[in-house]
Motif scaffolding. Structure first.
Motif, PDB file in Angstrom:
ATOM      1  N   LEU A   1       0.417   7.451  -7.105  1.00  0.00           N
ATOM      2  CA  LEU A   1       0.917   6.075  -7.034  1.00  0.00           C
ATOM      3  C   LEU A   1       2.183   5.936  -7.881  1.00  0.00           C
ATOM      4  O   LEU A   1       3.169   5.323  -7.437  1.00  0.00           O
ATOM      5  CB  LEU A   1      -0.168   5.106  -7.510  1.00  0.00           C
ATOM      6  CG  LEU A   1       0.245   3.637  -7.668  1.00  0.00           C
ATOM      7  CD1 LEU A   1       0.750   3.054  -6.346  1.00  0.00           C
ATOM      8  CD2 LEU A   1      -0.928   2.809  -8.205  1.00  0.00           C
TER       9      LEU A   1
ATOM     10  N   THR B   1      -8.411  -0.611  -0.815  1.00  0.00           N
ATOM     11  CA  THR B   1      -8.047   0.804  -0.692  1.00  0.00           C
ATOM     12  C   THR B   1      -9.042   1.496   0.240  1.00  0.00           C
ATOM     13  O   THR B   1     -10.201   1.094   0.353  1.00  0.00           O
ATOM     14  CB  THR B   1      -8.032   1.461  -2.086  1.00  0.00           C
ATOM     15  OG1 THR B   1      -6.863   1.007  -2.783  1.00  0.00           O
ATOM     16  CG2 THR B   1      -8.007   2.980  -2.006  1.00  0.00           C
TER      17      THR B   1
ATOM     18  N   GLN C   1      -9.042   1.322  -6.825  1.00  0.00           N
ATOM     19  CA  GLN C   1      -9.262   2.757  -6.823  1.00  0.00           C
ATOM     20  C   GLN C   1     -10.003   3.191  -5.553  1.00  0.00           C
ATOM     21  O   GLN C   1     -10.608   2.381  -4.858  1.00  0.00           O
ATOM     22  CB  GLN C   1     -10.012   3.151  -8.090  1.00  0.00           C
ATOM     23  CG  GLN C   1      -9.212   2.757  -9.349  1.00  0.00           C
ATOM     24  CD  GLN C   1      -9.726   3.366 -10.610  1.00  0.00           C
ATOM     25  OE1 GLN C   1      -9.570   4.563 -10.831  1.00  0.00           O
ATOM     26  NE2 GLN C   1     -10.339   2.564 -11.460  1.00  0.00           N
TER      27      GLN C   1
ATOM     28  N   THR D   1       0.863  -1.188   0.000  1.00  0.00           N
ATOM     29  CA  THR D   1       0.000   0.000   0.000  1.00  0.00           C
ATOM     30  C   THR D   1       0.894   1.231   0.000  1.00  0.00           C
ATOM     31  O   THR D   1       2.047   1.186   0.451  1.00  0.00           O
ATOM     32  CB  THR D   1      -0.931   0.059   1.224  1.00  0.00           C
ATOM     33  OG1 THR D   1      -0.135   0.123   2.414  1.00  0.00           O
ATOM     34  CG2 THR D   1      -1.846  -1.166   1.272  1.00  0.00           C
TER      35      THR D   1
ATOM     36  N   HIS E   1      -4.246  -0.911  -9.248  1.00  0.00           N
ATOM     37  CA  HIS E   1      -4.602  -0.598  -7.863  1.00  0.00           C
ATOM     38  C   HIS E   1      -6.112  -0.639  -7.679  1.00  0.00           C
ATOM     39  O   HIS E   1      -6.877  -0.481  -8.636  1.00  0.00           O
ATOM     40  CB  HIS E   1      -4.057   0.776  -7.464  1.00  0.00           C
ATOM     41  CG  HIS E   1      -4.592   1.930  -8.262  1.00  0.00           C
ATOM     42  ND1 HIS E   1      -4.295   2.126  -9.598  1.00  0.00           N
ATOM     43  CD2 HIS E   1      -5.410   2.969  -7.910  1.00  0.00           C
ATOM     44  CE1 HIS E   1      -4.889   3.220 -10.034  1.00  0.00           C
ATOM     45  NE2 HIS E   1      -5.585   3.740  -9.044  1.00  0.00           N
TER      46      HIS E   1
ATOM     47  N   ALA F   1      -3.760   8.019  -9.203  1.00  0.00           N
ATOM     48  CA  ALA F   1      -2.874   7.268 -10.092  1.00  0.00           C
ATOM     49  C   ALA F   1      -1.527   7.963 -10.232  1.00  0.00           C
ATOM     50  O   ALA F   1      -0.464   7.319 -10.195  1.00  0.00           O
ATOM     51  CB  ALA F   1      -3.529   7.081 -11.458  1.00  0.00           C
TER      52      ALA F   1
ATOM     53  N   TYR G   1      -4.188   0.448  -2.085  1.00  0.00           N
ATOM     54  CA  TYR G   1      -3.646  -0.898  -2.273  1.00  0.00           C
ATOM     55  C   TYR G   1      -3.334  -1.109  -3.753  1.00  0.00           C
ATOM     56  O   TYR G   1      -4.147  -0.775  -4.621  1.00  0.00           O
ATOM     57  CB  TYR G   1      -4.660  -1.946  -1.811  1.00  0.00           C
ATOM     58  CG  TYR G   1      -4.261  -3.372  -2.139  1.00  0.00           C
ATOM     59  CD1 TYR G   1      -3.304  -4.038  -1.380  1.00  0.00           C
ATOM     60  CD2 TYR G   1      -4.829  -4.035  -3.220  1.00  0.00           C
ATOM     61  CE1 TYR G   1      -2.929  -5.333  -1.682  1.00  0.00           C
ATOM     62  CE2 TYR G   1      -4.464  -5.339  -3.533  1.00  0.00           C
ATOM     63  CZ  TYR G   1      -3.511  -5.983  -2.764  1.00  0.00           C
ATOM     64  OH  TYR G   1      -3.139  -7.265  -3.079  1.00  0.00           O
ATOM     65  N   TYR G   2      -2.159  -1.661  -4.033  1.00  0.00           N
ATOM     66  CA  TYR G   2      -1.797  -1.915  -5.426  1.00  0.00           C
ATOM     67  C   TYR G   2      -1.045  -3.234  -5.537  1.00  0.00           C
ATOM     68  O   TYR G   2      -0.572  -3.804  -4.546  1.00  0.00           O
ATOM     69  CB  TYR G   2      -0.950  -0.769  -5.981  1.00  0.00           C
ATOM     70  CG  TYR G   2       0.480  -0.745  -5.477  1.00  0.00           C
ATOM     71  CD1 TYR G   2       1.521  -1.302  -6.233  1.00  0.00           C
ATOM     72  CD2 TYR G   2       0.807  -0.175  -4.254  1.00  0.00           C
ATOM     73  CE1 TYR G   2       2.827  -1.294  -5.768  1.00  0.00           C
ATOM     74  CE2 TYR G   2       2.097  -0.156  -3.784  1.00  0.00           C
ATOM     75  CZ  TYR G   2       3.125  -0.713  -4.551  1.00  0.00           C
ATOM     76  OH  TYR G   2       4.412  -0.710  -4.089  1.00  0.00           O
ATOM     77  N   GLU G   3      -0.943  -3.721  -6.748  1.00  0.00           N
ATOM     78  CA  GLU G   3      -0.166  -4.923  -7.038  1.00  0.00           C
ATOM     79  C   GLU G   3       0.694  -4.662  -8.268  1.00  0.00           C
ATOM     80  O   GLU G   3       0.303  -3.899  -9.157  1.00  0.00           O
ATOM     81  CB  GLU G   3      -1.079  -6.133  -7.264  1.00  0.00           C
ATOM     82  CG  GLU G   3      -1.854  -6.548  -6.018  1.00  0.00           C
ATOM     83  CD  GLU G   3      -2.761  -7.749  -6.247  1.00  0.00           C
ATOM     84  OE1 GLU G   3      -2.718  -8.340  -7.362  1.00  0.00           O
ATOM     85  OE2 GLU G   3      -3.507  -8.104  -5.312  1.00  0.00           O
ATOM     86  N   GLN G   4       1.848  -5.301  -8.307  1.00  0.00           N
ATOM     87  CA  GLN G   4       2.760  -5.175  -9.438  1.00  0.00           C
ATOM     88  C   GLN G   4       3.170  -6.576  -9.879  1.00  0.00           C
ATOM     89  O   GLN G   4       3.599  -7.389  -9.065  1.00  0.00           O
ATOM     90  CB  GLN G   4       3.986  -4.343  -9.051  1.00  0.00           C
ATOM     91  CG  GLN G   4       4.924  -4.047 -10.202  1.00  0.00           C
ATOM     92  CD  GLN G   4       5.977  -3.002  -9.844  1.00  0.00           C
ATOM     93  OE1 GLN G   4       6.081  -2.567  -8.696  1.00  0.00           O
ATOM     94  NE2 GLN G   4       6.765  -2.580 -10.831  1.00  0.00           N
TER      95      GLN G   4
ATOM     96  N   VAL H   1       1.297  -2.415 -13.140  1.00  0.00           N
ATOM     97  CA  VAL H   1       0.842  -1.930 -11.837  1.00  0.00           C
ATOM     98  C   VAL H   1      -0.653  -1.651 -11.945  1.00  0.00           C
ATOM     99  O   VAL H   1      -1.114  -1.008 -12.898  1.00  0.00           O
ATOM    100  CB  VAL H   1       1.595  -0.654 -11.416  1.00  0.00           C
ATOM    101  CG1 VAL H   1       0.861   0.065 -10.290  1.00  0.00           C
ATOM    102  CG2 VAL H   1       2.998  -0.999 -10.969  1.00  0.00           C
TER     103      VAL H   1
END
Length: 263
Positions: free
Chosen positions: A78, A59, A53, A3, A51, A75, A12-15, A49
């Motif tokens: 981020l 999030t 929203q 995060t 996330h 965005a 919260y995001y993912e890559q 990437v």
């Protein structure tokens, strides 16, 4: 769980994956928990990437109302947090709306842009999905099917198993259990969506742009995609066999989008 704390909220995001940098914007009500398969697909060729929203998934759900500019600013923040000065970007449906807002505000940060089943607002607004919440469930489901793909009458669905499964999948996602706070975030997103109007600013987009639409989409009709392509300098427009989620209906769509973004 990764995060970042930006714009006063935890995002919260993912890559995933490797390759050219790609920012993926998700559609209305979509979270990484629900649509991670899309991220996995792009991760086969890109460093992706994505996330949840604001107001959705993992999030934070801040007080509303939200504006489209808020989603675009999230965005941008981020990208700052992960150290990306620029990247390619793709947005589906609501995500395409945010991607447009992002690209007209920070054109120098977008290297290539794919806008999928989306609208610019104003005179070319997407169907007001927030109105479905006030309808009886059965009526909303029937209308939702026709909005998804204009061919999807009860008679059509009775004869096309694959299309019926598609409608059932979407209805199942929309009917997934949710608490009052999560529902507040979803409604705030639909509210922000209803006020989008980037139409007169699309000329500010400077990167190569691919606009993709479904021929039978009644949420973001082809005319809306045409309006985008007419206003973004040099944009390429392509229509596919299918409705709002034509990328699951026409096998040409995803490869075309991937090829464009990877060029």
């Amino acid at each position: 769980m990764p995060t970042v704390h930006v714009n006063g909220i935890d995002i919260y995001y993912e890559q995933r994956g490797s390759g050219p940098r790609l920012l993926y914007f998700q559609g209305s009500g979509q979270t990484l928990a629900r649509s991670g398969v899309m991220v996995d697909g792009f991760a086969k060729a890109f460093d992706v990437v994505a996330h949840d929203q604001r107001g959705l998934g993992q999030t934070e759900i801040p007080p509303g109302p939200y504006e489209m500019a808020d989603y675009a600013a999230d965005a941008a923040a981020l990208l700052d947090a992960i150290g990306w000065e620029s990247c390619r970007a793709v947005g589906t449906s609501f995500g395409g709306m945010v991607a447009q807002e992002f690209a007209v505000t920070w054109p120098e940060r977008v290297e290539r842009l794919a806008l999928v089943c989306t609208s610019p607002g104003g005179a070319y607004a997407s169907y007001p999905l927030h109105t479905l919440a006030d309808m009886p469930p059965d009526e909303a489901k029937a209308l939702g099917a026709k909005l998804l793909d204009g061919r999807f009458t009860p008679e059509w669905l009775a004869e096309h198993d694959g299309d019926r499964a598609l409608v059932d999948m979407v209805a199942g996602m929309q009917a997934a259990p949710t608490d009052d706070e999560a529902r507040r975030g979803e409604l705030a997103q639909l509210d922000a969506r209803s006020r989008l109007d980037v139409l007169d600013r699309l000329g500010a987009i400077t990167c190569p742009t691919f606009v993709a639409a479904g021929k039978y989409d009644h949420i973001a009709p082809p005319a809306n995609a045409e309006a985008i392509a007419e206003r973004v300098p040099g944009a390429e427009l392509r229509c596919y066999e299918g409705g709002h989620i034509f990328f699951l209906q026409d096998p040409r769509a995803i490869p075309d989008i991937m090829e464009f973004l990877g060029a």
